[in-house]
Scaffold this motif. Structure first.
Motif, short mmCIF file in Angstrom:
data_model
loop_
_atom_site.label_atom_id
_atom_site.label_comp_id
_atom_site.label_asym_id
_atom_site.label_seq_id
_atom_site.Cartn_x
_atom_site.Cartn_y
_atom_site.Cartn_z
N THR A 33 0.84 -1.20 0.00
CA THR A 33 0.00 0.00 0.00
C THR A 33 0.87 1.25 0.00
O THR A 33 2.01 1.23 0.47
CB THR A 33 -0.92 0.02 1.24
N HIS A 34 0.29 2.34 -0.50
CA HIS A 34 1.02 3.60 -0.50
C HIS A 34 1.21 4.11 0.93
O HIS A 34 2.23 4.75 1.24
CB HIS A 34 0.27 4.63 -1.36
N VAL A 37 4.18 2.38 2.28
CA VAL A 37 5.41 2.96 1.72
C VAL A 37 5.83 4.18 2.51
O VAL A 37 6.99 4.33 2.89
CB VAL A 37 5.19 3.32 0.22
N GLU A 38 4.88 5.08 2.77
CA GLU A 38 5.21 6.30 3.50
C GLU A 38 5.69 5.99 4.92
O GLU A 38 6.61 6.63 5.43
CB GLU A 38 3.98 7.23 3.55
N TYR A 48 9.28 1.30 -1.97
CA TYR A 48 8.48 1.54 -3.17
C TYR A 48 7.21 0.68 -3.12
O TYR A 48 7.18 -0.38 -2.51
CB TYR A 48 9.29 1.20 -4.43
N HIS A 49 6.19 1.17 -3.79
CA HIS A 49 4.91 0.44 -3.86
C HIS A 49 5.02 -0.70 -4.86
O HIS A 49 5.43 -0.51 -6.01
CB HIS A 49 3.79 1.40 -4.28
#
Length: 272
Positions: A33-34, A37-38, A48-49
């Protein structure tokens, strides 16, 4: 500086990434998931996604950055996905093919000793697995496909039951009564030993290898989990023993003999 990508920054992947970073490795990783990633980037891990559907769902430029490394650790347990084992196998193959396209020279696949059936015996790497569950069959099929790669360093490492970082079976067992198999031996390995073993494989690439990782001491479930529960001050599970309970022991000393690995947690009682 050597570089490695860890596809699957989860319960094992994050501590592994931090361990390798501490040793001076350039470490990259992926999350499904994004948001994940964050979060990993806030932890200081270049992330990275990447999602498997089983096709690779990722930005092409991100894939280039992720796989521009010397080595790849594939750490994606099938339980993380909601598609069947056929799609899981295809997803892993897609990750491997993408890595090969980008020139990755070494791959380590995280597998499980569940590829061996729940029967009595001592199982080392020379024993042919006879998986019974769908998940175990899928893992073993992936192992076979990966080991068929000829022009790359390929390691399969099969972990026994994982313990560490707030994860221990006693917490679940303490809530249960009449737990069967009280006289069965436990096969466990600590997270820290897993990270160190992967580090050792990364440092010593040598074409196709298969290793088990399981602490060399195997107390019975009743003795061990009673000890753990008393140590933690939680309910002691009630066990039922049977003469017919399989005496299954996973041997993990090949990596010690061949590569000089030393278990920091040889006794599961040290893991609590």
């Amino acid at each position: 500086m050597k570089s490695v990508a860890i596809v699957g920054l989860g319960w094992l992947g994050v501590p592994l990434a931090k361990h390798l970073q501490h040793l001076g490795w350039e470490v990259k990783g992926s999350k499904r998931t994004h948001e994940g990633v964050e979060q990993m980037r806030l932890f200081g891990i270049e992330t990275y996604h990447l999602e498997l559907t089983p096709e690779i769902n990722a930005d092409p430029d991100d894939l280039t950055l992720l796989f521009s490394v010397d080595a790849l650790v594939i750490n994606i347990p099938p339980s993380q996905y909601f598609f069947d084992m056929t799609q899981y196998i295809l997803g892993i193959e897609n990750v491997l093919n993408e890595a090969l396209l980008h020139g990755v020279q070494q791959v380590i696949f995280i597998s499980s000793t569940s590829v061996f059936p729940e029967v009595s015996g001592q199982f080392d790497e020379s024993i042919l697995p006879q998986p019974t569950s769908l998940t175990a069959k899928g893992l073993y099929e992936i192992e076979q496909r990966l080991l068929a790669c000829q022009h790359i360093h390929m390691d399969i490492i099969r972990f026994a039951g994982l313990v560490g970082e707030g994860r221990h079976p006693v917490h679940t067992l303490s809530k249960r009564e009449n737990v069967v198999g009280g006289n069965q031996p436990v096969n466990l390995v600590h997270l820290d030993d897993c990270a160190r073993a992967i580090q050792l494989l990364l440092e010593t690439p040598s074409f196709q290898r298969v290793y088990h990782l399981s602490a060399p001491i195997h107390p019975t479930k009743q003795d061990y989990y009673t000890y753990c529960a008393e140590k933690l001050g939680i309910n002691v599970p009630h066990f039922i023993s049977s003469d017919q309970a399989p005496q299954r022991i996973i041997l993990g000393d090949k990596i010690c003999h061949e590569l000089g690995f030393v278990y920091q947690y040889p006794d599961p009682k040290m893991m609590i």
